[in-house]
Design an enzyme around this catalytic site. Structure first.
Site, PDB file in Angstrom:
ATOM      1  N   GLY A  67       0.808  -0.995   0.141  1.00 42.64           N
ATOM      2  CA  GLY A  67      -0.038   0.113   0.028  1.00 42.64           C
ATOM      3  C   GLY A  67       0.839   1.213  -0.150  1.00 42.64           C
ATOM      4  O   GLY A  67       1.934   1.360  -0.283  1.00 42.64           O
ATOM      5  N   THR A  69       1.724   4.971   2.225  1.00 43.93           N
ATOM      6  CA  THR A  69       1.521   5.375   3.385  1.00 43.93           C
ATOM      7  C   THR A  69       1.729   7.110   3.462  1.00 43.93           C
ATOM      8  O   THR A  69       2.822   7.511   2.587  1.00 43.93           O
ATOM      9  CB  THR A  69       3.032   5.003   4.352  1.00 43.93           C
ATOM     10  OG1 THR A  69       2.562   3.550   4.380  1.00 43.93           O
ATOM     11  CG2 THR A  69       2.845   5.405   5.612  1.00 43.93           C
ATOM     12  N   ASP A 212       7.972  -8.600   8.117  1.00 36.40           N
ATOM     13  CA  ASP A 212       8.852  -7.349   7.368  1.00 36.40           C
ATOM     14  C   ASP A 212       9.590  -6.776   8.244  1.00 36.40           C
ATOM     15  O   ASP A 212       9.611  -5.490   8.219  1.00 36.40           O
ATOM     16  CB  ASP A 212       7.875  -6.497   6.464  1.00 36.40           C
ATOM     17  CG  ASP A 212       8.537  -5.621   5.573  1.00 36.40           C
ATOM     18  OD1 ASP A 212       9.596  -6.306   4.816  1.00 36.40           O
ATOM     19  OD2 ASP A 212       7.903  -4.575   5.175  1.00 36.40           O
TER      20      ASP A 212
END
Length: 404
Positions: A67, A69, A212
């Protein structure tokens, strides 16, 4: 790849071998610094700087496979001025615009390979997206209860897009810290590891995987200098709850993600591997891709690049093992190994490191068998009496060693 590439705050990739066509409402233009979207008809809507009539976008922080940020501020947040008068005080926050990839049915593709879903398929995909978004919002709300994880402030859907609003953590990333100060000492890395173990342990106790962990996703909070783990775009439930397919779960950062994670089968040991690679980067300031011997960034040859104690070498070797089953299986096991260092020298002194050759043990006289024979001829009664006296003497000597 040089080490400077690790400073990118969203150095994340999807490991899908084929890029699937995205559904219309998942589109984000690559060059945009502010939010935009396409509606279900494919019409591009104008960029938006105000979301939910509350969150004002300041700038884009980064974009990755999970996505986009943004740094934003909540213009509706209440605050108190220096004079004690209630006033509107914008509250800094971070907004994550989620990007979902869902495989479209085969019959939704026209002969040109373009996505042309029916109304029923659109409704089904939208329902799946909403369910997944609600599930991820609940996961983030649970994680935000830890003081070293960002708190979830809000979550909402607007114009077909899904957003998570998280606490803004003032400070700097670990990758920037290493870039400015250079490689860190063994003691500094051990301190980092001891502080990160409880954070990752808390995530694992929620049956979640971060997937991650890397220097750019660890912040040092300016207010108290504590570490904060950020960017939960790849977080997944363990074991898989069925909302994520094998292709969807195959995410990570090359060099920090172990082989089983890239294959779509991550475990708790996958986060421990990424934590070990982060420790190695702190010690060397060398990208793991420069130490890897496999195409996907594993099988690191690092022993010649650092000088650390034997005990810590064994810990890192186990954390970085290519096979997940031969790593530490949870944070408790890793923590126990770290705590053994204080007792390592004592344990080493108690171990036998040399073979016993041509050595005899000196036994106490009370434990030796008396084979002496009297040279003077004695009757059987005299010999029996002498044996009784020797037995009584050995018994008295033995009693001196008995505990009270």
């Amino acid at each position: 790849m040089n080490s400077s590439s690790l400073i990118d705050p969203v150095n994340s990739i999807d490991i899908d071998p084929v890029e699937l066509p995205t559904v219309p409402w998942s589109h984000v233009s690559p060059g945009e610094d502010i939010t935009s979207f396409q509606d279900a008809a494919g019409n591009v809507q104008p960029p938006k700087r105000l979301l939910k009539n509350r969150f004002e976008i300041i700038r884009r922080l980064g974009k990755g496979g999970f996505g986009t940020t943004y740094l934003a501020q909540d213009i509706s947040a209440q605050g108190i001025s220096a004079q004690g008068i209630s006033a509107l005080q914008p509250l800094p926050c971070v907004i994550k615009q989620l990007k979902y990839k869902l495989q479209s049915p085969e019959n939704s593709l026209n002969p040109m390979g373009q996505v042309v879903p029916t109304q029923a398929q659109i409704a089904l995909l939208e329902e799946r997206l909403k369910r997944r978004f609600q599930r991820e919002a609940r996961m983030m709300a649970r994680l935000g209860r830890h003081t070293q994880l960002p708190c979830l402030l809000d979550h909402f859907a607007e114009d077909g897009q899904f957003y998570l609003v998280q606490e803004h953590v003032p400070g700097h990333t670990l990758s920037r810290e290493i870039s400015l100060s250079g490689p860190q000492s063994e003691q500094q890395v051990k301190q980092f590891l001891r502080e990160m173990i409880p954070i990752i342990g808390y995530i694992h106790r929620q049956n979640l995987l971060h997937l991650d962990i890397k220097p750019s996703n660890v912040m040092r909070r300016s207010s108290d200098q504590k570490l904060v783990l950020i960017d939960f775009g790849a977080v997944r439930r363990y074991p898989n709850d069925g909302l994520y397919g094998e292709r969807d779960r195959a995410t990570g950062t090359l060099g920090f993600a172990p082989a089983e994670q890239l294959a779509g089968k991550p475990t708790y040991a996958s986060d421990i591997y990424a934590l070990g690679v982060t420790c190695l980067y702190m010690l060397t300031k060398i990208s793991p891709l420069d130490l890897a011997t496999s195409a996907q960034g594993q099988n690191l040859h690092w022993q010649g690049s650092v000088r650390i104690s034997d005990h810590f070498t064994r810990i890192l070797t186990k954390m970085l093992h290519p096979e997940a089953a031969r790593r530490f299986q949870d944070t408790l096991e890793l923590e126990r190994a770290m705590n053994l260092e204080n007792h390592y020298q004592d344990l080493k002194d108690c171990l036998t490191t040399e073979p016993l050759m041509d050595k005899t043990f000196a036994q106490p006289k009370s434990c030796q068998i008396d084979n002496n024979r009297s040279e003077v001829a004695e009757s059987h009664a005299q010999q029996q009496a002498a044996s009784i006296r020797r037995w009584q003497q050995r018994r008295r000597q033995f009693k001196t060693f008995m505990p009270k």
